[in-house]
Design a protein around this motif. Structure first.
Motif, PDB file in Angstrom:
ATOM      1  N   GLU A  59      48.218  36.440  39.100  1.00 14.73           N
ATOM      2  CA  GLU A  59      49.481  36.046  39.719  1.00 14.73           C
ATOM      3  C   GLU A  59      50.484  35.491  38.702  1.00 14.73           C
ATOM      4  N   GLU A  60      50.393  35.973  37.497  1.00 18.71           N
ATOM      5  CA  GLU A  60      51.340  35.534  36.467  1.00 18.71           C
ATOM      6  C   GLU A  60      52.543  36.470  36.472  1.00 18.71           C
ATOM      7  N   ASP A  61      53.700  35.914  36.848  1.00 19.00           N
ATOM      8  CA  ASP A  61      54.959  36.675  36.921  1.00 19.00           C
ATOM      9  C   ASP A  61      54.885  37.836  37.899  1.00 19.00           C
ATOM     10  N   PRO A  63      53.512  38.707  42.344  1.00 20.23           N
ATOM     11  CA  PRO A  63      52.800  38.226  43.522  1.00 20.23           C
ATOM     12  C   PRO A  63      51.297  38.385  43.322  1.00 20.23           C
ATOM     13  N   PRO A  64      50.480  37.516  43.925  1.00 20.57           N
ATOM     14  CA  PRO A  64      49.031  37.581  43.715  1.00 20.57           C
ATOM     15  C   PRO A  64      48.467  38.960  44.051  1.00 20.57           C
ATOM     16  N   GLU A  65      47.619  39.474  43.160  1.00 23.68           N
ATOM     17  CA  GLU A  65      46.974  40.760  43.363  1.00 23.68           C
ATOM     18  C   GLU A  65      45.606  40.741  42.688  1.00 23.68           C
ATOM     19  N   PHE A  66      44.712  41.630  43.168  1.00 21.90           N
ATOM     20  CA  PHE A  66      43.386  41.734  42.561  1.00 21.90           C
ATOM     21  C   PHE A  66      43.427  42.654  41.335  1.00 21.90           C
ATOM     22  N   ARG A  67      42.630  42.268  40.347  1.00 25.88           N
ATOM     23  CA  ARG A  67      42.348  43.148  39.224  1.00 25.88           C
ATOM     24  C   ARG A  67      40.844  43.138  38.980  1.00 25.88           C
ATOM     25  N   VAL A  68      40.302  44.304  38.686  1.00 26.05           N
ATOM     26  CA  VAL A  68      38.856  44.459  38.536  1.00 26.05           C
ATOM     27  C   VAL A  68      38.547  44.909  37.110  1.00 26.05           C
ATOM     28  N   PHE A  69      37.559  44.245  36.514  1.00 22.08           N
ATOM     29  CA  PHE A  69      37.098  44.578  35.166  1.00 22.08           C
ATOM     30  C   PHE A  69      35.609  44.943  35.259  1.00 22.08           C
ATOM     31  N   ILE A  70      35.248  46.105  34.740  1.00 23.12           N
ATOM     32  CA  ILE A  70      33.887  46.628  34.883  1.00 23.12           C
ATOM     33  C   ILE A  70      33.190  46.657  33.519  1.00 23.12           C
ATOM     34  N   THR A  71      31.920  46.236  33.557  1.00 20.86           N
ATOM     35  CA  THR A  71      31.071  46.372  32.357  1.00 20.86           C
ATOM     36  C   THR A  71      29.699  46.875  32.789  1.00 20.86           C
ATOM     37  N   GLN A  72      29.018  47.522  31.857  1.00 22.19           N
ATOM     38  CA  GLN A  72      27.624  47.917  32.065  1.00 22.19           C
ATOM     39  C   GLN A  72      26.882  47.637  30.762  1.00 22.19           C
ATOM     40  N   MET A 111      47.762  46.071  46.917  1.00 18.08           N
ATOM     41  CA  MET A 111      48.509  45.230  47.851  1.00 18.08           C
ATOM     42  C   MET A 111      48.474  43.769  47.413  1.00 18.08           C
ATOM     43  N   GLU A 112      49.439  43.030  47.898  1.00 14.29           N
ATOM     44  CA  GLU A 112      49.538  41.598  47.581  1.00 14.29           C
ATOM     45  C   GLU A 112      48.464  40.813  48.338  1.00 14.29           C
ATOM     46  N   ILE A 113      47.890  39.830  47.672  1.00 14.40           N
ATOM     47  CA  ILE A 113      46.918  38.936  48.320  1.00 14.40           C
ATOM     48  C   ILE A 113      47.701  37.711  48.786  1.00 14.40           C
ATOM     49  N   TYR A 114      48.144  37.764  50.030  1.00  9.75           N
ATOM     50  CA  TYR A 114      49.012  36.699  50.530  1.00  9.75           C
ATOM     51  C   TYR A 114      48.196  35.461  50.904  1.00  9.75           C
ATOM     52  N   GLU A 115      48.868  34.322  50.922  1.00 14.61           N
ATOM     53  CA  GLU A 115      48.246  33.058  51.292  1.00 14.61           C
ATOM     54  C   GLU A 115      47.996  33.007  52.801  1.00 14.61           C
ATOM     55  N   PRO A 116      46.944  32.265  53.220  1.00 14.56           N
ATOM     56  CA  PRO A 116      45.991  31.562  52.359  1.00 14.56           C
ATOM     57  C   PRO A 116      44.945  32.527  51.809  1.00 14.56           C
ATOM     58  N   LYS A 402      38.157  16.348  53.225  1.00 11.45           N
ATOM     59  CA  LYS A 402      36.811  15.794  53.101  1.00 11.45           C
ATOM     60  C   LYS A 402      35.792  16.879  52.799  1.00 11.45           C
ATOM     61  N   SER A 403      36.060  18.098  53.291  1.00 13.67           N
ATOM     62  CA  SER A 403      35.117  19.191  53.068  1.00 13.67           C
ATOM     63  C   SER A 403      35.181  19.720  51.642  1.00 13.67           C
ATOM     64  N   GLY A 404      36.277  19.408  50.960  1.00  9.99           N
ATOM     65  CA  GLY A 404      36.416  19.870  49.567  1.00  9.99           C
ATOM     66  C   GLY A 404      36.687  21.349  49.461  1.00  9.99           C
ATOM     67  N   ALA A 405      37.356  21.922  50.474  1.00 12.29           N
ATOM     68  CA  ALA A 405      37.671  23.359  50.430  1.00 12.29           C
ATOM     69  C   ALA A 405      38.535  23.651  49.220  1.00 12.29           C
ATOM     70  N   SER A 406      38.130  24.613  48.428  1.00 13.84           N
ATOM     71  CA  SER A 406      38.802  24.874  47.152  1.00 13.84           C
ATOM     72  C   SER A 406      39.594  26.161  47.199  1.00 13.84           C
ATOM     73  N   HIS A 407      40.400  26.328  46.164  1.00 18.47           N
ATOM     74  CA  HIS A 407      41.206  27.536  46.018  1.00 18.47           C
ATOM     75  C   HIS A 407      40.575  28.351  44.895  1.00 18.47           C
ATOM     76  N   ASP A 408      39.586  29.147  45.257  1.00 16.06           N
ATOM     77  CA  ASP A 408      38.791  29.853  44.247  1.00 16.06           C
ATOM     78  C   ASP A 408      39.356  31.229  43.981  1.00 16.06           C
ATOM     79  N   HIS A 409      39.643  31.496  42.730  1.00 18.92           N
ATOM     80  CA  HIS A 409      40.040  32.852  42.319  1.00 18.92           C
ATOM     81  C   HIS A 409      38.851  33.536  41.640  1.00 18.92           C
TER      82      HIS A 409
END
Length: 409
Positions: A59-61, A63-72, A111-116, A402-409
């Motif tokens: 999400e740098e510059d 809208p939030p989007e997924f990127r996938v990096f593959i290794t074997q 597609m954009e990964i919109y909040e939340p 209190k539940s400590g719900a996080s914003h995990d990327h």
């Protein structure tokens, strides 16, 4: 004890009583969160045998989007040789279906990964004839409260929808007499006051006999009548005195008043002549409805423009010299979506409301517009028809924190 404190105490008590294992579950989730493996791009690393897929939100510059990096075998895999699909199942069984296309050395979501960023993540990948699948929870700003508990803690809800905004401008001012509400009574000819038929403090009617004067020249008597209905507020003569061309009595009509309302330069363009206005005296429940009738040519020392509003004071509720508060109507308009301002809370860097689906509650990051009388226009972030918490929403915020719900990327 203040009412919010009572709600909070009851809420904590019921959570402890009804969900005794909640703390253990959250502790287990916390332990699991600590075990999440991260890749070099700060994404979640998913492994199966020697095949690894890193799913990262970028999400740098952009809208939030997924990127996938593959290794074997710890070696990069050509992005053109891999097919990836990600499904995000949101609260209410809303599914975002995301496909990927090669870009440079990674795969980019379409597609954009919109909040939340709160969903069940299902990942499917195909490489060299093999299929790989993963599924995990990625929840944030979400909690579950039974309807029974919600009722007990007065967790009320309403529905997002259109709203008519009656916009007004709050201003301050002072009451004075209307221009024609004061008359000074004098004799046309010099003479002696033979009789006063009304005196200081007395209420008189228009046309009522006030004074009988005997002319010094003709010695004839002349009668002076009240020019208006009102109260005698000044008496400058007595029986036997000479009139001497002076004001003998002053009559004020307290039913004819005028409110002088100060409007700052930044707001004056919003107000038009004839605009409805509601006027009240601080500390009093009495109000009067009138209209802006005129304005003064000059401005106050603070550069505010003075607008005038006539007051029919037949009931006698107002008095000259009183300070007043006024709400000037600026106009009515409908907005497609609106929310009660009491429902709004802060979450990370966002202003949010809490949507309710079944017995689950989750943040909705809002884009807000105009504010009018306890309501706020919604420009984005929540759909029409969404049920949301409009009373005691701070309890939801407290439980999520209190539940400590996080914003995990």
């Amino acid at each position: 004890m203040k009412l919010p404190s009572i709600h909070m105490f009851l809420f904590i008590f019921l959570v402890t009583l009804s969900h005794g294992q909640l703390a253990l579950a959250r502790e287990a989730n916390s332990d699991m969160a600590e075990e999440i493996e991260k890749g070099p791009n700060n994404g979640r690393l998913l492994r199966q045998d020697d095949f690894a897929l890193e799913l990262a939100i970028f999400e740098e510059d952009t809208p939030p989007e997924f990127r996938v990096f593959i290794t074997q075998g710890e070696q990069p895999v050509d992005a053109n040789e891999v097919l990836v699909n990600v499904k995000l199942t949101r609260l209410g069984n809303v599914i975002d279906d995301i496909n990927f296309y090669p870009e440079n050395h990674y795969l980019r979501g379409d597609m954009e990964i919109y909040e939340p960023h709160s969903f069940v993540v299902s990942v499917h990948a195909e490489y060299q004839g093999r299929q790989y699948q993963w599924e995990y929870d990625n929840f944030e700003g979400r909690t579950k409260i039974s309807d029974q508990m919600a009722t007990a803690i007065e967790l009320n809800t309403a529905t997002i929808g259109p709203k008519t905004f009656d916009e007004s401008l709050k201003v301050y001012g002072k009451i004075r007499l209307a221009p024609n509400a004061m008359r000074h009574v004098s004799a046309r000819f010099d003479g002696q006051v033979r009789q006063l038929h009304a005196t200081f403090g007395q209420r008189v009617e228009k046309g009522q006999l006030l004074i009988t004067v005997e002319s010094n020249e003709s010695l004839q008597t002349h009668k002076i009548f009240a020019p208006i209905t009102g109260v005698i507020t000044e008496q400058n003569t007595a029986t036997g005195e000479q009139t001497q061309g002076k004001s003998l009595l002053t009559i004020i009509d307290p039913n004819q008043l005028m409110a002088e309302l100060a409007v700052f330069p930044s707001d004056i363009h919003k107000v038009s002549l004839g605009a409805p206005v509601v006027i009240s005296v601080p500390g009093s429940e009495q109000v009067i409805e009138t209209k802006i009738s005129d304005s003064l040519v000059t401005v106050n020392a603070n550069q505010s423009k003075v607008l005038l509003a006539k007051i029919d004071n037949s009931d006698g509720y107002f008095n000259p010299g009183q300070f007043v508060v006024a709400n000037i109507a600026l106009g009515s308009y409908q907005v497609p979506l609106a929310i009660e301002s009491e429902a709004l809370q802060s979450f990370r860097d966002f202003t949010v409301a809490y949507a309710k689906v079944g017995e689950e509650y989750e943040v909705r990051m809002l884009e807000l517009g105009r504010q009018v009388d306890g309501w706020v226009e919604i420009l984005g972030g929540i759909k029409s028809g969404t049920e949301y918490v409009n009373k005691n929403s701070y309890l939801i915020k407290a439980d999520i924190e209190k539940s400590g719900a996080s914003h995990d990327h």
